[in-house]
Design a protein around this motif. Structure first.
Motif, PDB file in Angstrom:
ATOM      1  N   ALA A   1       8.061 -20.949 -11.295  1.00 23.15           N
ATOM      2  CA  ALA A   1       8.384 -22.337 -11.653  1.00 23.15           C
ATOM      3  C   ALA A   1       8.506 -23.236 -10.433  1.00 23.15           C
ATOM      4  O   ALA A   1       8.389 -24.465 -10.550  1.00 23.15           O
ATOM      5  N   LEU A   2       8.757 -22.656  -9.243  1.00 24.02           N
ATOM      6  CA  LEU A   2       8.909 -23.449  -8.019  1.00 24.02           C
ATOM      7  C   LEU A   2       7.637 -23.530  -7.201  1.00 24.02           C
ATOM      8  O   LEU A   2       7.586 -24.266  -6.209  1.00 24.02           O
ATOM      9  N   LEU A   3       6.617 -22.797  -7.574  1.00 32.38           N
ATOM     10  CA  LEU A   3       5.382 -22.747  -6.787  1.00 32.38           C
ATOM     11  C   LEU A   3       4.408 -23.851  -7.183  1.00 32.38           C
ATOM     12  O   LEU A   3       4.368 -24.271  -8.344  1.00 32.38           O
ATOM     13  N   PRO A   4       3.603 -24.338  -6.222  1.00 31.39           N
ATOM     14  CA  PRO A   4       2.485 -25.212  -6.599  1.00 31.39           C
ATOM     15  C   PRO A   4       1.583 -24.516  -7.601  1.00 31.39           C
ATOM     16  O   PRO A   4       1.409 -23.296  -7.558  1.00 31.39           O
TER      17      PRO A   4
ATOM     18  N   PRO B   1       7.819  -8.423   1.108  1.00 30.84           N
ATOM     19  CA  PRO B   1       8.055  -9.421   0.059  1.00 30.84           C
ATOM     20  C   PRO B   1       6.743 -10.010  -0.437  1.00 30.84           C
ATOM     21  O   PRO B   1       5.680  -9.861   0.183  1.00 30.84           O
ATOM     22  N   ASP B   2       6.810 -10.727  -1.538  1.00 37.76           N
ATOM     23  CA  ASP B   2       5.663 -11.475  -2.051  1.00 37.76           C
ATOM     24  C   ASP B   2       5.540 -12.770  -1.251  1.00 37.76           C
ATOM     25  O   ASP B   2       6.487 -13.573  -1.195  1.00 37.76           O
ATOM     26  N   ILE B   3       4.388 -12.975  -0.624  1.00 40.65           N
ATOM     27  CA  ILE B   3       4.194 -14.163   0.225  1.00 40.65           C
ATOM     28  C   ILE B   3       2.904 -14.865  -0.196  1.00 40.65           C
ATOM     29  O   ILE B   3       1.838 -14.243  -0.267  1.00 40.65           O
ATOM     30  N   ARG B   4       3.035 -16.132  -0.473  1.00 39.37           N
ATOM     31  CA  ARG B   4       1.884 -16.973  -0.822  1.00 39.37           C
ATOM     32  C   ARG B   4       1.847 -18.155   0.133  1.00 39.37           C
ATOM     33  O   ARG B   4       2.880 -18.597   0.630  1.00 39.37           O
ATOM     34  N   MET B   5       0.655 -18.658   0.373  1.00 38.32           N
ATOM     35  CA  MET B   5       0.506 -19.779   1.312  1.00 38.32           C
ATOM     36  C   MET B   5      -0.558 -20.736   0.803  1.00 38.32           C
ATOM     37  O   MET B   5      -1.553 -20.327   0.202  1.00 38.32           O
TER      38      MET B   5
END
Length: 501
Positions: A494-497, A135-139
């Motif tokens: 739209a939900l990401l910082p 999956p696409d994962i950002r942190m």
């Protein structure tokens, strides 16, 4: 003008109880003494403000920090006057500390205008990966929530109301409730006025910052145990800090306690440096030991000196240099009394020789120097307990093996210092792996008093120097204490910082 009240969510609030300040000069004043009710009101306001403050852009938070610095500078003369009266610190020291306070606010503002402190990461989706797609994962790092900060006695500006803990928490996006130190409540109130003015100028929720004042252990306990407080910053004594740390750990939901608790900051005087410039090192050590009446957490209260004629000459030079420094006013009557008790404890310890003793009168402190053998130091752990004030202990070491043994037996320290020349390199190389495990900062050919506020500074260390060896209370890394990592998996943009869209 002082109101003697708490600042809670933009309002100056009195309470049913008061305490009287005990300044170094002039008459004391009455200040409101917070109860559990005032603490609860301040923390609930901080929780309410957190939602909007944490959502601000980094630029908006940076502008807020810059405005606090401006407002503090606008009150500079007033802060110097009341700070000097309350603490006995000289004008030059307070003006320098004010510059450090505003400087670190502006440093943090500059730092958060960049994105590096967020440690943002992105692992792009691999839909065709075998045997399973990724999956696409950002942190990135996100702020914790309301933070409780305890003002320090020895730095009425740089480690108190708008000091490093408050500034770094605000930079991280956390709201703050400060418990002002009762040694300088007037100074704390004026700084709170500056922060309140900055909040109003920037149009922020008034609960972003509150100041509650008072004496007694109940106030501090109520603050760290409040269920809405998410982390605590503290600079102070080992006993007080450990008690608060234990309360944080025993909560139904434990929270991190970032306490800086003190250190004896050993100086290792190696043989070649001793032979080449022992007298100059003794003079430098005397100045650092007695700076600010020894009331620095980085005060070099311990120096290891080889036995022999060169070491004897160092002791004589240190006696002369320290003896030339007269009495100085200590921050509080209680600190002065504790210093006298500490000096008496060291003086009465078997095997300890007095090199320089003095008579201390009430709030004044004159320096002490004692000498002890390496064998006695190793046999008596109490000699390693910090005496807060201008007291130095010289440990005479038999040989390199004993130096290594003493280094391995040290408790956690804020700093360790190597006084060395080229001929000492081999011994210094043997010491380095040990000192890296013992201290947060290692110096060569200097003295630890004077902590630079910069990107690479670490002001912390293994316990009991601090309660979290992975953190610092000085420098831009201090901001990371009030953040935690959050991963975002397959979220729409739209939900990401904004920083990781």
């Amino acid at each position: 003008m002082l109101s003697g009240k708490h600042l809670i969510a933009g309002e100056w609030v009195a309470g049913p109880a008061t305490f009287r300040s005990s300044p170094a000069s002039g008459e004391g004043a009455e200040f409101a003494n917070a109860s559990v009710a005032e603490v609860d009101r301040a923390v609930r306001a901080a929780e309410d403000a957190f939602w909007s403050y944490a959502a601000l852009t980094r630029e908006a938070r940076a502008a807020f920090l810059d405005r606090i610095a401006d407002e503090i500078e606008a009150r500079g003369a007033e802060l110097t006057a009341i700070g000097s009266a309350e603490t006995g610190l000289p004008t030059a020291r307070l003006e320098g500390e004010r510059g450090r306070t505003t400087g670190q606010l502006r440093l943090f503002a500059s730092h958060i205008r960049q994105t590096g402190f967020l440690d943002a990461r992105h692992d792009a989706a691999l839909p065709d990966r075998k045997p399973l797609p990724r999956p696409d994962i950002r942190m990135m790092q996100r702020p914790l929530g309301p933070v409780a900060v305890f003002g320090a006695s020895n730095f009425p500006l740089a480690f108190s109301t708008a000091g490093g803990d408050t500034a770094s928490a605000l930079a991280a996006g956390c709201t703050v409730v400060v418990k002002g130190h009762p040694a300088h409540p007037g100074t704390g109130e004026i700084v709170a006025q500056a922060i309140d003015a900055a909040i109003r100028a920037c149009g922020l929720h008034p609960g972003v910052f509150s100041l509650v004042q008072g004496v007694g252990n109940d106030l501090g306990a109520a603050l760290v145990q409040h269920p809405l407080v998410t982390a605590v910053g503290f600079t102070g004594s080992l006993g007080g800090g450990r008690a608060l740390f234990d309360l944080c750990a025993k909560r139904p939901v434990p929270i991190p306690f970032f306490g800086e608790l003190g250190s004896v900051n050993p100086v290792f005087l190696l043989p070649a440096a001793l032979a080449a410039r022992g007298e100059a090192i003794a003079q430098g050590w005397a100045g650092s030991l007695t700076m600010g009446a020894g009331q620095f957490c980085t005060n070099p209260g311990l120096v290891l000196v080889p036995e022999g004629a060169a070491g004897d000459a160092f002791v004589a030079a240190a006696q002369t240099a320290v003896g030339a420094i007269g009495p100085q006013v200590m921050l509080t009557d209680g600190i002065a009394a504790a210093f006298r008790q500490g000096a008496e404890r060291i003086a009465s310890t078997a095997g300890v020789r007095a090199v320089l003793t003095n008579m201390c009168d009430r709030r004044n402190a004159a320096p002490y120097v004692f000498e002890v053998s390496g064998e006695k130091w190793l046999a008596d752990a109490s000699l390693g307990h910090e005496v807060f004030g201008p007291l130095g202990l010289i440990v005479r070491t038999r040989d390199e093996a004993q130096v290594i043994e003493i280094a391995k037996g040290l408790e956690g320290q804020l700093t360790c210092t190597l006084q060395m020349d080229a001929g000492d390199t081999a011994l210094a190389q043997r010491l380095m792996p040990i000192l890296e495990r013992k201290a947060g900062r290692i110096l060569a050919n200097g003295f630890p008093t004077g902590v630079e506020v910069c990107e690479a500074m670490v002001h912390g260390g293994p316990y009991p120097a601090s309660t979290n060896f992975g953190a610092t209370s000085v420098g831009t890394l201090a901001i990371r204490r009030w953040l935690r990592p959050v991963s975002y998996q397959n979220l729409p943009a739209a939900l990401l910082p904004e920083e990781i869209r």
